[in-house]
Structure formats: C-alpha cells, structure tokens
Design an enzyme around this catalytic site. Structure first.
Site, PDB file in Angstrom:
ATOM      1  N   SER A  17     -16.275 -40.446  42.234  1.00  0.00           N
ATOM      2  CA  SER A  17     -16.601 -41.307  41.272  1.00  0.00           C
ATOM      3  C   SER A  17     -17.377 -40.904  40.034  1.00  0.00           C
ATOM      4  CB  SER A  17     -17.280 -42.568  42.135  1.00  0.00           C
ATOM      5  OG  SER A  17     -18.357 -42.085  42.556  1.00  0.00           O
ATOM      6  N   LYS A  55     -23.366 -50.412  42.311  1.00  0.00           N
ATOM      7  CA  LYS A  55     -23.655 -49.492  41.282  1.00  0.00           C
ATOM      8  C   LYS A  55     -24.046 -50.319  39.867  1.00  0.00           C
ATOM      9  CE  LYS A  55     -20.215 -46.165  42.642  1.00  0.00           C
ATOM     10  NZ  LYS A  55     -18.887 -45.407  42.679  1.00  0.00           N
TER      11      LYS A  55
END
Length: 808
Positions: free
Chosen positions: A699, A742
């Site tokens: 990611s 996140k």
C-alpha cells in the site's frame, strides 16, 4: 567377575615355575595401575577396563616389557587423578594375558594375579605411575592349626554357598582341592561379596594363618546376615499370603452379608453411583457405559489404585450437564439494549449479532456458522461475547487457546495414562452446568502444533455443526452433544487461522475506535469503572474532556482502549493517595496540565503533519495490528552509479514497490521532464523513519513513487496531503485494505486531504459522518493524477482526479 584358574594342573605348574624364577629377585621396578572398587588377589583372573591416560601409558609400557604390572586399589574410588596418599600400600603383581582396544578409546585387559607386593617407593614420572615393589611370599608352613582352620573355612564356605545362590557350587569343589592355605584364603575371599576395605585387609594379611582366621570371622558374620535375610524374606512371603487370605475372607464376608441383607461401605457407594447415573439423565449409551464401570468397581478391592480411576470417571460423567440447559431469551429489543449498554460504537458487529439472534429465534435452533470476532487488541471482542450470553440468558465460559500446542487439551487424555483428565471443552461444560452455554474460544489465531498434535485440527470437529453433535472426548469414551453450544471465537488477524478452520466460521471484523469513540467510551465506562475500583467518589475526582483527549493523543497508541484504561487507572490511584493523605479538600479536576503532572512526559508525538512542503518527503498511510498509522516516506538523490538504497526495516513486498517506482519513473522520464540518464548518474536513497519497526505491504506504492519523482524533479510535495495505494509498472493505482483505519490516522495527525484508489471509494461509507464532513478525499486510478494533486502549489486548487466530499 574373578575367575579361578588354579584347578588346572597346567596353571599350577606355571605358577610353581614363576615362584622359582622369583626367588632370586625380591625387589623389582614396575609400572602401576590404580583400581576403583576392586581388589585383585593372586591366582585370580579378572577383566579390567582402563580409560585414564596415566593408566593407558602404564599398560603400554608393561606390554613392551614382560607384561607384568602392579595393580593397587584406591582408597577413594571417585578420585580421578590419585596421588600416593590415595592408594593402599599393598597390591598384587599381575600378568597381562590379553589386551583389546574398544571403539570409545577404552582399553580392556585380562589379567592374572601372580603374587602380593608391597610398594617400597614411588619413582617420579609425570605421565604414569612407576614404583619399586617388594614381593611378599606366602609362608609354606602347614601346621595342625592351619589345617584345622582350612577345614573350618571350607565348611563355612560350603554353608555360605548353600545360603547364597549367586555363587556356583563348582567353586566349593575347587576350594576343597587347594592345599596351599594362603591360596585357599585368597580364592574364597575373591568370591565373597565384601566391601573393598575388608578385602584389602585380607590382602594385607601376609601370614596365611592370620588370613584364615580373619576369613573365619568374616564367613561367620556373612552366614548370620544371610540367615536373617532368609527369615525376613519368609516373613514377607507369609505377609503376602496373609493379605491374599484376608482378601478371600472379605469376599466370603460379602457373600454372607448379601445373604443376610447387610450392605458394606463399597456396596453403599455402588448404590449411590447408580442413583447418580439415573439422575444425570444421560443418553442410553452413556448410561450403559457408566453401569459397566460400576460393575467393575464392585468387583475390585475398596482401596485399589484402579478403583480410584473409575471413581474419578464416574464423578465426571455424573456431573456433566447431559440434559440441563438454560431457557433462551431471544428478544431482539432486549438484546439490542444490552449490546448498547455494554458497548459504544461497533454498529456493524452489533447489527450482525442481532441478525444472527433473529435467525436463531425463527429457526428455533442455533445451527449455523460459528461467529469469529476479528480485530485489534482491546476493541471489545471478549466483552461482546459476554454481552451475547447476557442477552440470551445463557451461561458464559471461556477458554484461551493462545499458545496451546497439545491436542489432548481439546480432546482429553485416554484413561490408560496416569493423571488422565477430560479436555478443556468438557471441563468447562461441567463448570457451566448447562449444555447450551456461550462458549468463547479466545485467541484462536494463536494455536500451535508440535509432536503432541495440532489443537486446530481437533477444533474442526468441535466447530462443525454437522459433526459436533457426536463429539467424543478421549477421556469419556462416549459422544457428548455440542450442537446446542453457541461457539464464539476471537482473533487478532485472520490469516494465521488454518484454512479448514476459517472455512467453518463467519468473520466479523471489529475496527479500531476513532478518537471521538474512545473519548465517549472513557466517559461512559472507563472513568466510572476505575473510580469504583480505586474507591473514589464523584466528589473526589472529575475528568475534563481535554484531559481524556490528551491521554489519547500523547500517552496511548492503540486501536482499542486497554492502555487508555490503564492511564486513567494510574491517575485515579494518584488522586486516591492524595485524598487519603488529605493533601486536597476539594474535588480534583483533571485537566490537560494535570495529566502531564500525573503521567509524566508524553510518550508519543501527535497532531502535527510536516511543517512545510519538502522535496522527496511524502506522507503515506499504513495499517498495523493496533490500527492505522501515518508512514512518512523520504527519498533523496546523490551522485553515484544508479544504485537504489532502501532503509528503515522495509519488507520484501515494500522493497519490490520501491523498485517498481524507479522502473516506472525511468519509463516516463519525458512526461516528468527528468534526465533520461539519471539512473547512470544518480543514486536514489529511499527511507522510512522509525527504522526499528518492521514495515511491509504494497500500500506504500503511490507514496514511494511520488517521493522518487519529487526527488528527481526537485518539486516539493504538499505537506497537507496523505495517500495510500498500490502502483503497477503501468502506473495504475490498485485498491488496498484498512481504509477506515488509515483515514482516521491521517485525521488524528491533522491532515484533511487524502488520496485513495478509485476502487476504495466505497470504503468511505465506513467512516463516521462527522469526520467525513471535515475531509477532502481524492479518488484516483493512475499515478499521474496523484502527482498533479500532490505537486500543486500550497493553497492552489486541485486538478485531476475525482473528489468525493464527505457530505455526499
């Protein structure tokens, strides 16, 4: 064992020749071999095992000479390196007849005793013992007294051999044919089981008459001991016969009591067990098994060891809740109220549990998928299971599977083993006192496997609705119905759960709490709980919202609330100390300033993004087991040969993302106006701060690519933008997981503009509405859009990429 060779006429002739040869040399120089726990007599043949270096050297020297060596017994057998004071003065000169070297370095020698010898002096030698010895010959005088002693010794020895069956009768025949008194004493002494000190006394007795007198005393004592031993053995045998007789009489008494209608203690116990078995309402097959065990118990002695094992088995079987169950309370409104009372937030897990209970109410059964609550530590997985039990009106039991490696912990031990017991499933059902509790399998992702088996494999039968109705514990030996048990499992991460086990469970993910949720949880639950545990009242302490926020931001970093509770408890204890010490008379109002006073220097940094736009510095977003975090990525260029340096504990997948970023940049040098030969002239260093923490995953692809392009073009990246996503070699931005965590991590840091993969737009619905309203989210599907957004002038309008406002 010693072997007597004197019965052979040839050996006697050889001995006479040796005696003639020795008459001229009374003193001789020989090597010496110290012995442990053994005394060698003249005319005695015995094997010896030698391993000490000095002894091996002495044997080697003797073999090169006339094969004669002096053997002397040590006073203390445990001494490895004896000195002259550790050895007896008198020994035996022996002839080495055979020598054999064994594979382990030990040497085996077969020796024959020749004559007694006294050590006159030790000759100095570092690598072996060398001595000057004086032969001590036997006196040949055979008086009437000596003859009488010889006959007495032979008579006593015959009696000794009859009492001690370990000595062959042939030895008596050999001794009877010996005319030499000294030799007779030596042969008999060699065959007696005596202490080394006693045998050494016989060896030291140079006069044959004295030797025979000592031997008469020794034989008389040994015969007396053997007679006493024989009496003791006879008494024990009689006692055993008495026990058997007693058992026989007891059985007769039982038969008589049965005829008279009397019942003894064992019969009373048997009757009680039968009553318990009927009252347990167990299935017919289990009842038959128990009655068979009762019959076995009735045939045994009351105090036998096996009867104790049977009693333990019957007690376990009778205490199990075969037919006892609690009445379910499947009222959805009540269940929803209990879940809301016990937990704040967690809307999706609560909704799924209520759906599950609704289906159970309609089907009138709980057969279906096993629930597995997955989430970081401290988010309330165990407490949710307790709330489910309270909502359904069921008992609650919990087993921790963390670190469990023995399959018998689940299935139990077979009763053939000493100390056998049922598995944890059966034990806890006995504790629950009902056959339909809520059974929590805690930390199911942390089971292991070794030579004792694999607990996760044993759980396959437990968690399969089609099989667990006939779950058989090894200890019980009969099936127990687990189909009414509501199993709930918990785990931190799903990928460590074995695939067959994961296939039997429905995963319910519990995300980490937002800061607002944690604050509300602290106010509603944690502060009142810690005040109660520390004996504080509302008049003693009050927590301001800013204090809770400061604890969250600067003293905890977790997805759950365990550390937060510990910090609140720490403050409460310090306030309790002040209250007891009467340091304050008014209520302690805990503000942000007092938090630092009570908890010390802040543990973590919080709330500030980068202070200014910088070249090669990009804020990424990452997910960990404790929730989301921000992950700054730094990239710099320097003159070199095109090497790519990666530091910061980057995992293999993350390093591959960095190499893909450099390859993408080389392929698009014209688009970004980069020197086409940069890979020949410059080295690129990519670094992720906090190098002590391992980092991995795809990611960070967009973050690394943006940092590399920024470093090569020397273009600053906006400090107000955070991003996440995987990048392909063609520049496509692929979706990633953990979006909610996140985004919340970026929000906590003060960042309000976020770049996400386009396919992750649907995940924004999981973010609380009050946070969505404050965010500006860009959804992109190519890295070029990311560059246009991140490289824009500070305060400028965004160009490229779709925007999704929270209000939508």
């Amino acid at each position: 064992m010693a072997e007597d060779r004197s019965s052979s006429g040839e050996v006697a002739t050889v001995s006479e020749q040796r005696t003639t040869e020795r008459e001229a040399k009374r003193v001789t120089k020989l090597t010496m071999l110290p012995l442990r726990d053994v005394v060698v007599f003249p005319y005695m043949v015995i094997p010896l095992f030698v391993g000490r270096q000095k002894s091996l050297k002495a044997i080697e020297t003797a073999m090169k000479a006339n094969k004669e060596i002096l053997v002397v017994t040590q006073k203390v057998p445990s001494t490895d390196d004896p000195n002259p004071d550790d050895l007896y003065e008198v020994g035996t000169v022996v002839q080495i007849m055979q020598m054999l070297k064994l594979p382990d370095g030990i040497v085996k020698i077969l020796v024959e005793g020749i004559f007694r010898a006294r050590i006159r002096e030790y000759i100095k030698s570092d690598d072996m013992f060398e001595v000057s010895v004086e032969e001590v010959p036997d006196a040949a005088t055979k008086t009437v007294k000596v003859q009488a002693l010889m006959r007495n010794v032979i008579s006593l020895f015959e009696r000794y051999v009859k009492l001690n069956k370990k000595i062959p009768v042939e030895v008596v025949v050999v001794a009877s044919n010996v005319d030499n008194p000294g030799r007779l004493a030596d042969i008999i002494t060699a065959h007696l089981n005596l202490k080394v000190t006693v045998k050494q006394e016989i060896l030291t007795a140079f006069d044959p008459e004295e030797r025979l007198e000592k031997l008469v005393d020794i034989l008389n004592k040994e015969i007396e001991i053997l007679i006493i031993e024989k009496k003791i053995t006879g008494r024990v045998r009689k006692q055993m016969e008495s026990i058997q007789k007693e058992y026989y009489l007891r059985e007769q008494v039982k038969a008589i009591q049965k005829e008279l209608g009397d019942v003894d203690e064992l019969q009373t116990e048997i009757a009680e067990y039968k009553k318990k078995i009927k009252g347990a309402q167990m299935p017919q097959y289990a009842e038959e098994r128990c009655l068979k065990e009762v019959e076995r118990l009735a045939k045994m002695s009351f105090n036998s060891a096996e009867s104790g094992v049977i009693r333990g088995y019957l007690d376990t079987m009778c205490e199990l809740p075969w037919s006892k169950h609690t009445q379910d309370k499947l009222e959805i409104v009540r269940a929803e109220r209990i879940l809301e009372e016990d937990h704040y937030g967690l809307k999706e897990p609560k909704a799924r549990i209520l759906e599950y209970l609704s289906v159970c109410k309609l089907k009138k059964s709980i057969k279906g998928p096993i629930l597995c609550l997955i989430g970081p530590p401290g988010v309330g997985k165990t407490s949710i299971a307790k709330s489910v039990a309270r909502a359904m009106g069921r008992n609650f039991v919990r087993v921790s599977l963390g670190g469990m490696r023995d399959e018998a912990e689940i299935r139990g031990h077979r009763r053939t083993y000493v100390g056998a017991m049922p598995g944890r499933i059966i034990q806890l059902l006995k504790t629950a006192k009902s056959n339909n509790p809520v059974f929590l399998l805690d930390e199911i992702d942390k089971t292991g496997a070794d030579w004792r088996g694999d607990p996760s494999s044993a759980l396959l039968e437990v968690l399969d609705p089609e099989q667990n109705a006939t779950f058989t514990d090894n200890y019980l030996g009969v099936a127990f119905d687990l189909s009414k048990v509501l199993f709930v499992a918990t785990a931190n991460i799903p990928h460590t759960i074995p695939e067959p086990l994961r296939d039997r469970m429905e995963m319910i993910h519990l995300p980490g709490y937002t800061e607002e949720e944690k604050t509300e949880i602290a106010v509603r639950y944690l502060v009142p709980k810690q005040m109660k545990e520390n004996g504080l009242k509302k008049r003693h302490i009050q927590f301001l919202p800013k204090a809770i926020t400061k604890i969250l931001r600067y003293y905890t970093r977790e997805a759950g609330v365990r550390e937060l509770e510990r910090m609140i408890g720490s403050i409460c204890r310090k306030v309790a100390k002040r209250v007891v010490g009467k340091e304050v008379k008014t209520r302690n109002v805990i503000s942000g300033v007092l938090v630092e006073k009570y908890l010390g220097i802040p543990k973590y940094r919080h709330g500030t993004a980068e202070e200014q736009d910088e070249v090669g510095v990009v804020t990424g977003l990452a997910w960990t087991s404790v929730g989301g975090v921000t992950l700054p990525i730094e990239a710099v260029t320097m003159p070199g040969t095109g090497k790519v340096i990666m530091t910061g504990s980057l995992g293999e997948v993350m390093q591959e993302s960095a190499r893909a970023a450099v390859s993408f940049t080389r392929h698009h040098v014209d688009e970004f106006k980069i020197d086409p030969d940069f890979y020949k002239k410059l080295d690129i260093h990519i670094h992720a701060p906090e190098g002590g923490v391992p980092k991995d995953g795809p990611s960070a692809g967009v973050t690394i690519t943006t940092a590399v392009i920024s470093a090569l073009t020397e273009t600053p990246v906006s400090k107000d933008v955070a991003m996440t996503g995987e990048v392909t070699l063609r520049g496509k931005v692929l979706p990633v997981g953990g979006i909610k965590e996140k985004v919340l991590a970026a929000f906590r840091l003060g960042i309000r503009e976020i770049i996400l993969p386009k396919e992750n737009a649907k995940d924004l619905d999981d973010i609380p509405k009050e946070i969505q309203r404050q965010l500006k989210v860009h959804v992109v599907d190519h890295i070029s859009e990311v560059i246009q957004i991140a490289f824009r002038p500070v305060g400028g309008a965004a160009s490229g990429g779709g925007e999704r406002e929270a209000a939508k």
